[in-house]
Write a protein that holds these residues in place. Structure first.
Motif, mmCIF file in Angstrom:
data_model
loop_
_atom_site.group_PDB
_atom_site.id
_atom_site.type_symbol
_atom_site.label_atom_id
_atom_site.label_comp_id
_atom_site.label_asym_id
_atom_site.label_seq_id
_atom_site.Cartn_x
_atom_site.Cartn_y
_atom_site.Cartn_z
ATOM 1 N N UNK A 241 0.821 -1.224 0.000
ATOM 2 C CA UNK A 241 0.000 0.000 0.000
ATOM 3 C C UNK A 241 0.853 1.271 0.000
ATOM 4 N N UNK A 242 2.169 1.123 -0.149
ATOM 5 C CA UNK A 242 2.990 2.311 -0.414
ATOM 6 C C UNK A 242 3.582 3.005 0.787
ATOM 7 N N UNK A 243 3.696 2.284 1.934
ATOM 8 C CA UNK A 243 4.361 2.915 3.088
ATOM 9 C C UNK A 243 5.838 3.144 2.755
ATOM 10 N N UNK A 244 6.392 4.201 3.320
ATOM 11 C CA UNK A 244 7.837 4.446 3.155
ATOM 12 C C UNK A 244 8.613 3.680 4.221
ATOM 13 N N UNK A 245 8.078 3.700 5.446
ATOM 14 C CA UNK A 245 8.741 3.051 6.584
ATOM 15 C C UNK A 245 7.799 2.026 7.209
ATOM 16 N N UNK B 13 18.612 -4.813 19.895
ATOM 17 C CA UNK B 13 17.853 -4.322 18.735
ATOM 18 C C UNK B 13 18.701 -3.312 17.957
ATOM 19 N N UNK B 14 19.412 -2.460 18.693
ATOM 20 C CA UNK B 14 20.239 -1.438 18.027
ATOM 21 C C UNK B 14 21.356 -2.076 17.209
ATOM 22 N N UNK B 15 21.756 -3.288 17.585
ATOM 23 C CA UNK B 15 22.844 -3.956 16.864
ATOM 24 C C UNK B 15 22.393 -4.470 15.496
ATOM 25 N N UNK B 16 21.097 -4.472 15.252
ATOM 26 C CA UNK B 16 20.612 -4.949 13.947
ATOM 27 C C UNK B 16 20.870 -3.864 12.890
ATOM 28 N N UNK B 17 21.750 -4.167 11.952
ATOM 29 C CA UNK B 17 22.202 -3.165 10.981
ATOM 30 C C UNK B 17 21.077 -2.472 10.226
ATOM 31 N N UNK B 18 20.023 -3.239 9.955
ATOM 32 C CA UNK B 18 18.978 -2.727 9.065
ATOM 33 C C UNK B 18 18.124 -1.647 9.724
ATOM 34 N N UNK B 19 18.073 -1.684 11.047
ATOM 35 C CA UNK B 19 17.176 -0.745 11.733
ATOM 36 C C UNK B 19 17.770 0.663 11.764
ATOM 37 N N UNK B 20 17.028 1.598 11.204
ATOM 38 C CA UNK B 20 17.542 2.958 11.049
ATOM 39 C C UNK B 20 17.324 3.827 12.268
ATOM 40 N N UNK B 21 16.191 3.643 12.933
ATOM 41 C CA UNK B 21 15.869 4.537 14.052
ATOM 42 C C UNK B 21 15.082 3.791 15.115
ATOM 43 N N UNK B 22 15.386 4.104 16.361
ATOM 44 C CA UNK B 22 14.617 3.554 17.477
ATOM 45 C C UNK B 22 13.776 4.662 18.080
ATOM 46 N N UNK C 277 12.399 -3.097 0.249
ATOM 47 C CA UNK C 277 12.698 -1.683 -0.017
ATOM 48 C C UNK C 277 12.063 -0.725 0.975
ATOM 49 N N UNK C 278 11.522 -1.269 2.074
ATOM 50 C CA UNK C 278 10.981 -0.387 3.118
ATOM 51 C C UNK C 278 12.114 0.088 4.031
ATOM 52 N N UNK C 279 11.988 1.292 4.541
ATOM 53 C CA UNK C 279 12.937 1.715 5.576
ATOM 54 C C UNK C 279 12.419 1.209 6.920
ATOM 55 N N UNK C 280 13.350 0.760 7.766
ATOM 56 C CA UNK C 280 12.914 0.024 8.957
ATOM 57 C C UNK C 280 13.291 0.747 10.255
ATOM 58 N N UNK D 139 12.741 -7.437 10.057
ATOM 59 C CA UNK D 139 13.503 -6.268 9.580
ATOM 60 C C UNK D 139 14.171 -6.593 8.250
ATOM 61 N N UNK D 140 14.705 -7.784 8.159
ATOM 62 C CA UNK D 140 15.378 -8.196 6.918
ATOM 63 C C UNK D 140 14.387 -8.249 5.741
ATOM 64 N N UNK D 141 13.232 -8.796 6.032
ATOM 65 C CA UNK D 141 12.215 -8.912 4.977
ATOM 66 C C UNK D 141 11.752 -7.525 4.520
ATOM 67 N N UNK D 142 11.535 -6.630 5.487
ATOM 68 C CA UNK D 142 11.092 -5.272 5.125
ATOM 69 C C UNK D 142 12.167 -4.586 4.280
ATOM 70 N N UNK D 143 13.403 -4.768 4.683
ATOM 71 C CA UNK D 143 14.523 -4.166 3.934
ATOM 72 C C UNK D 143 14.587 -4.749 2.524
#
Ligand code: PXP
Length: 399
Positions: A300-304, A356-365, A339-342, A332-336
């Motif tokens: 449905x076009x979410x960015x994040x 959780x912060x150690x997961x490379x794909x996660x951009x912001x907490x 092409x979603x920002x995670x 997180x891997x699947x969303x990435x």
């Protein structure tokens, strides 16, 4: 060889992350090709430092760091033994804290600099010997600090602070204090990369006035959390936050209870995303770590997407926590992959955030309750900085 850290700093006014100090010292030994050696680090206050500085250097004032090489003054017999101990670095945390404030560093950053300085003294560098010696030591210090920073190859996980709870306290008295707008500014000064507020339909904490003022004052990014209700959508379209996060909202819940059911309301949410897109506002969907919800968010076009970390945080056993963690990691891997920002958030605290912060794909907490709760005792800026230290260490092995 180990780093022996003794923390004799008697006050709790400054929070010391001993894990970070040890990691820093280990890295420095590596960088100086001294990995096989051990090192002792002692943390004390100004009073004890003044005593030592007076006794060993005849200066009756505190200093930031003193170094005592292990073999200093040893006779030839001892010097010839194969001892792999470099000596002691003694740091006054009071002085380090003042210097950190003056140089706009975190306490952890300042301690890293002092350990570097102290270690170089143990290795024979001495800025007091002569001007060329001072230049040599300064160069080496800069090189080591920059190489420590080079290790930060992965992008930094950002920390957005949710200041709803400041408004909750204000609303309890129906006065004007404490003001979430002031709190947001303090969070930014301490290094937060974004401010989150949830404008609820029942206005139980954040008020329209807060969102409008925050729009004008937030210098990082304002993330407006909201249910997809027409009244709130209209406010968002008018105020134009930097992004919105759509969450499910129930009147009687204490806090957002679960992720959005995107699969069950694709049409409605797609409409909201489209309205926001026309106003240039990217949308994040707060969802459980569930592949079906991720796919629907993408469709449905979410960015994040913001992955709900609540079940991971609330887990009652390590086994359950592990299981929830792996769900988040694979979501997180699947969303990435799509092409979603995670992003991720909910319930994260000073114990649960690192993993959780150690997961490379996660951009912001997105973190609220834990930081505001700690701020009650140690102040908001310090509480934010400590959380940032945890995040940096988790991601980079260094802060
Ligand atoms: N993310 C979302 C979508 C939330 O609803 C909340 C709570 O307002 C948070 C993050 C922050 O959660 P906590 O206050 O437990 O850190």
């Amino acid at each position: 060889m180990p780093i022996f850290l003794t923390n004799n700093y008697p006050s709790s006014a400054l929070q010391i992350n001993t894990r970070l100090i040890i990691a820093c010292a280990e890295q420095l030994l590596d960088l100086c090709d001294m990995a096989g050696y051990s090192l002792s680090i002692l943390l004390i206050d100004d009073r004890e430092m003044t005593d030592l500085n007076n006794r060993y250097r005849g200066k009756n004032v505190p200093t930031n760091v003193l170094s005592f090489p292990f073999l200093d003054g040893a006779d030839d017999t001892i010097s010839s033994l194969p001892i792999r101990e470099l000596g002691d670095i003694i740091i006054s945390v009071d002085t380090a804290g003042r210097e950190a404030t003056a140089s706009r560093q975190t306490l952890a950053e300042r301690l890293a600099w002092l350990i570097t300085h102290g270690l170089l003294h143990l290795l024979g560098y001495d800025h007091e010997r002569s001007a060329p010696d001072a230049a040599l030591m300064q160069d080496k210090e800069n090189e080591l600090i920059s190489r420590l920073q080079l290790n930060r190859s992965k992008p930094m996980t950002l920390l957005a602070i949710n200041v709803d709870h400041i408004a909750t306290i204000r609303q309890a008295r129906g006065t004007i204090e404490p003001d979430p707008v002031t709190a947001a500014a303090l969070c930014e000064l301490a290094g937060a990369s974004g401010i989150v507020v949830h404008l609820r339909e029942d206005r139980r904490h954040i008020q329209d006035r807060d969102v409008r003022l925050l729009r004008q004052t937030v210098k990082t990014r304002l993330n407006l959390e909201m249910g997809a209700a027409k009244e709130i959508i209209d406010i968002a379209l008018d105020i134009k936050p930097d992004m919105v996060t759509l969450v499910p909202e129930k009147r009687l819940e204490l806090t957002t209870e679960g992720g959005l059911n995107v699969t069950g309301q694709k049409k409605k949410l797609a409409g909201t995303i489209e309205q926001m897109a026309k106003a240039g506002i990217p949308v994040s969907l707060f969802i459980d770590p569930d592949f079906k919800q991720i796919k629907a968010s993408h469709d449905i076009g979410a960015t994040f997407v913001e992955i709900h970390t609540g079940r991971y945080c609330d887990a009652v056993s390590e086994k359950e926590r592990d299981c929830e963690f792996h769900l988040i990691a694979s979501a997180a891997q699947e969303a990435d992959r799509l092409g979603l920002q995670v992003n991720a958030g909910h319930g994260l605290d000073y114990r649960t955030t690192a993993r959780i912060a150690a997961l490379d794909i996660i951009g912001e907490l997105s973190i609220g309750h834990a930081v505001i709760a700690r701020a009650v005792f140690i102040g908001l800026e310090q509480a934010v900085r400590e959380m940032l230290d945890i995040i940096r260490f988790a991601r980079h092995g260094f802060y």
